[in-house]
Design a protein around this motif. Structure first.
Motif, PDB file in Angstrom:
ATOM      1  N   TYR A   1      52.749  70.552  21.704  1.00 33.03           N
ATOM      2  CA  TYR A   1      53.765  71.447  22.248  1.00 33.03           C
ATOM      3  C   TYR A   1      53.356  71.774  23.667  1.00 33.03           C
ATOM      4  O   TYR A   1      52.235  72.244  23.902  1.00 33.03           O
ATOM      5  CB  TYR A   1      53.846  72.698  21.368  1.00 33.03           C
ATOM      6  CG  TYR A   1      54.991  73.627  21.648  1.00 33.03           C
ATOM      7  CD1 TYR A   1      56.232  73.157  22.062  1.00 33.03           C
ATOM      8  CD2 TYR A   1      54.842  75.007  21.460  1.00 33.03           C
ATOM      9  CE1 TYR A   1      57.287  74.027  22.278  1.00 33.03           C
ATOM     10  CE2 TYR A   1      55.886  75.879  21.670  1.00 33.03           C
ATOM     11  CZ  TYR A   1      57.111  75.382  22.089  1.00 33.03           C
ATOM     12  OH  TYR A   1      58.150  76.250  22.300  1.00 33.03           O
ATOM     13  N   LEU A   2      54.208  71.463  24.607  1.00 28.37           N
ATOM     14  CA  LEU A   2      53.824  71.656  26.001  1.00 28.37           C
ATOM     15  C   LEU A   2      55.002  72.158  26.809  1.00 28.37           C
ATOM     16  O   LEU A   2      56.149  72.125  26.360  1.00 28.37           O
ATOM     17  CB  LEU A   2      53.312  70.339  26.581  1.00 28.37           C
ATOM     18  CG  LEU A   2      54.276  69.158  26.562  1.00 28.37           C
ATOM     19  CD1 LEU A   2      54.226  68.432  27.872  1.00 28.37           C
ATOM     20  CD2 LEU A   2      53.954  68.234  25.433  1.00 28.37           C
TER      21      LEU A   2
ATOM     22  N   ARG B   1      62.208  79.428  32.581  1.00 32.26           N
ATOM     23  CA  ARG B   1      61.958  78.803  33.864  1.00 32.26           C
ATOM     24  C   ARG B   1      61.204  77.490  33.716  1.00 32.26           C
ATOM     25  O   ARG B   1      60.778  76.916  34.694  1.00 32.26           O
ATOM     26  CB  ARG B   1      61.129  79.758  34.758  1.00 32.26           C
ATOM     27  CG  ARG B   1      61.607  81.185  34.755  1.00 32.26           C
ATOM     28  CD  ARG B   1      62.908  81.354  35.496  1.00 32.26           C
ATOM     29  NE  ARG B   1      62.774  80.892  36.866  1.00 32.26           N
ATOM     30  CZ  ARG B   1      63.808  80.558  37.624  1.00 32.26           C
ATOM     31  NH1 ARG B   1      65.016  80.599  37.129  1.00 32.26           N
ATOM     32  NH2 ARG B   1      63.623  80.165  38.848  1.00 32.26           N
ATOM     33  N   SER B   2      60.983  77.093  32.486  1.00 35.40           N
ATOM     34  CA  SER B   2      60.204  75.873  32.289  1.00 35.40           C
ATOM     35  C   SER B   2      60.895  75.007  31.232  1.00 35.40           C
ATOM     36  O   SER B   2      61.779  75.482  30.516  1.00 35.40           O
ATOM     37  CB  SER B   2      58.803  76.239  31.808  1.00 35.40           C
ATOM     38  OG  SER B   2      58.880  76.891  30.552  1.00 35.40           O
ATOM     39  N   HIS B   3      60.484  73.770  31.169  1.00 35.49           N
ATOM     40  CA  HIS B   3      60.972  72.890  30.119  1.00 35.49           C
ATOM     41  C   HIS B   3      59.992  72.980  28.959  1.00 35.49           C
ATOM     42  O   HIS B   3      58.803  72.737  29.148  1.00 35.49           O
ATOM     43  CB  HIS B   3      61.016  71.440  30.605  1.00 35.49           C
ATOM     44  CG  HIS B   3      61.703  71.291  31.929  1.00 35.49           C
ATOM     45  ND1 HIS B   3      63.055  71.486  32.080  1.00 35.49           N
ATOM     46  CD2 HIS B   3      61.219  71.000  33.159  1.00 35.49           C
ATOM     47  CE1 HIS B   3      63.379  71.296  33.350  1.00 35.49           C
ATOM     48  NE2 HIS B   3      62.282  71.004  34.029  1.00 35.49           N
ATOM     49  N   ALA B   4      60.456  73.349  27.764  1.00 35.47           N
ATOM     50  CA  ALA B   4      59.573  73.426  26.593  1.00 35.47           C
ATOM     51  C   ALA B   4      59.775  72.170  25.763  1.00 35.47           C
ATOM     52  O   ALA B   4      60.907  71.822  25.420  1.00 35.47           O
ATOM     53  CB  ALA B   4      59.911  74.652  25.762  1.00 35.47           C
ATOM     54  N   ILE B   5      58.683  71.486  25.489  1.00 38.59           N
ATOM     55  CA  ILE B   5      58.771  70.160  24.868  1.00 38.59           C
ATOM     56  C   ILE B   5      57.920  70.117  23.603  1.00 38.59           C
ATOM     57  O   ILE B   5      56.699  70.273  23.655  1.00 38.59           O
ATOM     58  CB  ILE B   5      58.265  69.098  25.872  1.00 38.59           C
ATOM     59  CG1 ILE B   5      59.092  69.187  27.169  1.00 38.59           C
ATOM     60  CG2 ILE B   5      58.328  67.696  25.269  1.00 38.59           C
ATOM     61  CD1 ILE B   5      58.553  68.366  28.305  1.00 38.59           C
TER      62      ILE B   5
ATOM     63  N   LEU C   1      59.022  61.768  18.344  1.00 38.42           N
ATOM     64  CA  LEU C   1      60.290  62.480  18.488  1.00 38.42           C
ATOM     65  C   LEU C   1      60.060  63.668  19.419  1.00 38.42           C
ATOM     66  O   LEU C   1      59.254  64.553  19.112  1.00 38.42           O
ATOM     67  CB  LEU C   1      60.778  62.973  17.119  1.00 38.42           C
ATOM     68  CG  LEU C   1      61.981  63.915  17.125  1.00 38.42           C
ATOM     69  CD1 LEU C   1      63.229  63.220  17.649  1.00 38.42           C
ATOM     70  CD2 LEU C   1      62.246  64.471  15.723  1.00 38.42           C
ATOM     71  N   TYR C   2      60.740  63.656  20.558  1.00 33.90           N
ATOM     72  CA  TYR C   2      60.641  64.780  21.497  1.00 33.90           C
ATOM     73  C   TYR C   2      61.847  65.694  21.324  1.00 33.90           C
ATOM     74  O   TYR C   2      62.990  65.222  21.329  1.00 33.90           O
ATOM     75  CB  TYR C   2      60.655  64.275  22.939  1.00 33.90           C
ATOM     76  CG  TYR C   2      59.342  63.716  23.416  1.00 33.90           C
ATOM     77  CD1 TYR C   2      58.312  64.573  23.803  1.00 33.90           C
ATOM     78  CD2 TYR C   2      59.129  62.347  23.496  1.00 33.90           C
ATOM     79  CE1 TYR C   2      57.103  64.064  24.256  1.00 33.90           C
ATOM     80  CE2 TYR C   2      57.918  61.833  23.943  1.00 33.90           C
ATOM     81  CZ  TYR C   2      56.912  62.700  24.320  1.00 33.90           C
ATOM     82  OH  TYR C   2      55.715  62.207  24.768  1.00 33.90           O
ATOM     83  N   LEU C   3      61.579  66.997  21.172  1.00 34.33           N
ATOM     84  CA  LEU C   3      62.652  67.993  21.078  1.00 34.33           C
ATOM     85  C   LEU C   3      62.490  68.940  22.270  1.00 34.33           C
ATOM     86  O   LEU C   3      61.486  69.651  22.371  1.00 34.33           O
ATOM     87  CB  LEU C   3      62.566  68.750  19.749  1.00 34.33           C
ATOM     88  CG  LEU C   3      62.664  67.862  18.495  1.00 34.33           C
ATOM     89  CD1 LEU C   3      62.395  68.667  17.228  1.00 34.33           C
ATOM     90  CD2 LEU C   3      64.029  67.176  18.402  1.00 34.33           C
ATOM     91  N   VAL C   4      63.445  68.916  23.178  1.00 30.07           N
ATOM     92  CA  VAL C   4      63.238  69.543  24.487  1.00 30.07           C
ATOM     93  C   VAL C   4      64.263  70.642  24.771  1.00 30.07           C
ATOM     94  O   VAL C   4      65.478  70.401  24.723  1.00 30.07           O
ATOM     95  CB  VAL C   4      63.343  68.478  25.606  1.00 30.07           C
ATOM     96  CG1 VAL C   4      63.013  69.093  26.960  1.00 30.07           C
ATOM     97  CG2 VAL C   4      62.435  67.288  25.320  1.00 30.07           C
ATOM     98  N   ASP C   5      63.752  71.833  25.060  1.00 26.31           N
ATOM     99  CA  ASP C   5      64.589  72.951  25.508  1.00 26.31           C
ATOM    100  C   ASP C   5      64.402  73.020  27.023  1.00 26.31           C
ATOM    101  O   ASP C   5      63.383  73.509  27.516  1.00 26.31           O
ATOM    102  CB  ASP C   5      64.105  74.240  24.812  1.00 26.31           C
ATOM    103  CG  ASP C   5      64.979  75.454  25.099  1.00 26.31           C
ATOM    104  OD1 ASP C   5      65.843  75.392  25.996  1.00 26.31           O
ATOM    105  OD2 ASP C   5      64.765  76.486  24.419  1.00 26.31           O
TER     106      ASP C   5
END
Ligand code: ADP
Ligand code: MG
Length: 373
Positions: free
Chosen positions: A148-149, A217-221, A242-246
């Protein structure tokens, strides 16, 4: 999913289109101080229209792979846009799901949701474990791990190890993208997932902007990695990701009053979202031009899971209130490559008694809007 052959790196490759879904969140009175109503309307399961501010008797009509109207449930979004690609990750292929759109339009609701209305992430994790269970007879052992990054100001930060520094993104000889040093946590059940994931979501960098109190303010991946190994000889091993990106909010930062550090963040957000739009565009137009993955950290990280043989869905979130009008307009123009101007009265037909006051406030809005160009 439509497949097309494109030329990339001088080699013929099968390239999957990025499927584009649009989700309209329900109208919220508190987001509409002037009580102007909604400026977006769904037409059917693929089409929607938005009022044309240049001429209120016209609407602009858009066509997408899927349109999820405001009544669409979390379960429906999951079943239509996400569940179909999960099995690819279990079969050793890569996949990605993004939530794109302005702050306040429902990205986090779509991806994370709440305990009453869980979103794509918890549903996907549950479904991965369900599918692993149902494949027990097929002769593979599965191991599921998460990373999680976040990407913040073009820095890659490990949310499972909050003291970590900016991590490098590397590519190995098989063209797999790797992040050396990124925490990779094996999970054996959904509750195991929650134990690691929930505290980590609190580490996300959020700050307030004029548009939203907890603007992201960031992309959560979130990366769900599935490694499967054959139980019998030759013990083949396959890895699917599998990437799930907010994604960070796509709002126009000139309007949100950002200065100093906020403005620097805005530049980084705009760079990666702009690059993402170029990547999606070049994948979906099927042209032979270079896909500009290397132009931002976000697209570089997703290079092996977006385009090529990967399966990708972009869920574009939009809000119906007039104060989001320009963000909605630019968001839809980003997501759709074609649009159609239609001559037709819009909200007027649904307004009952206060026609005059509603109309006047709309005209005020339009005057302000054209004056702000
Ligand atoms: P974003 O992450 O894009 O900034 P949020 O997901 O935080 O937006 O959504 C903004 C607000 O709208 C939140 O209060 C959220 O609960 C609510 N919301 C968003 N989408 C929906 C939906 N489909 N149904 C109900 N409430 C929603
Ligand atoms: Mg959010």
């Amino acid at each position: 999913m439509a497949q097309r052959v494109t030329v990339s790196d001088g080699v013929n490759k099968k390239t999957s289109r990025v499927r584009v879904a649009v989700r309209l969140r329900p109208y919220m009175e508190k987001q509409d101080e002037k009580a102007e109503g909604s400026c977006v309307r769904g037409l059917d399961s693929k089409n929607l229209e938005i009022i044309n501010w240049r001429n209120a008797t016209e609407t602009v009509k858009y066509h997408f792979d899927v349109f999820h109207g405001e009544k669409t449930t979390q379960q429906e979004v999951f079943l239509s846009s996400v569940k179909p690609i999960l099995s690819h990750a279990l079969n050793g292929q890569n996949a990605s799901v993004f939530a794109y759109g302005p702050t306040g339009a429902g990205k986090t609701h779509t991806m994370l949701g709440s305990s009453e209305q869980p979103g794509v992430i918890p549903r996907a994790v549950r479904e991965v474990f369900n599918q692993v269970r149902s494949r027990d007879e097929e002769g593979w052992n599965y191991s599921i791990a998460i990373s999680y990054l976040e990407i913040y100001n073009e820095k890659v930060l490990d949310l499972l190890s909050p003291s970590s520094q900016d991590l490098p993104i590397r590519e190995n000889k098989d063209k797999n993208i790797l992040i050396p040093g990124l925490t990779d946590t094996v999970i054996s059940s959904f509750s195991d997932f929650e134990k690691h994931f929930v505290p980590a979501t609190l580490n996300r960098t959020t700050a307030s902007t004029k548009l939203n109190q907890r603007s992201s303010r960031s992309h959560a991946i979130l990366l769900i990695k599935v490694v499967r190994t054959q139980r019998t000889l030759p013990h083949r091993q396959q890895t699917g990701k599998l990437y799930l990106v907010d994604l960070a909010g796509s709002e126009d930062n000139r309007r949100t009053g950002n200065q100093g550090i906020r403005l620097k963040e805005s530049g980084a957000i705009n760079l990666s979202l702009f690059t993402l739009s170029k990547v999606v565009d070049s994948l979906n137009s099927g042209t032979s031009c270079r896909v500009p993955y290397r132009d931002s950290k976000l697209t570089r990280l997703l290079q092996d899971s977006l385009g090529g043989s990967a399966h990708s869905v972009m869920i574009t979130n939009i809000a119906p209130e007039y104060k989001y009008y320009f963000d909605t307009f630019t968001t839809l123009n980003f997501a759709a490559k074609s649009k159609l101007i239609v001559n037709k009265p819009f909200t007027r037909e649904t307004v009952a008694v206060p026609v005059l006051s509603v109309k006047r406030s709309r005209e005020d809005h339009e005057t302000k809007v054209s004056g702000s160009e």
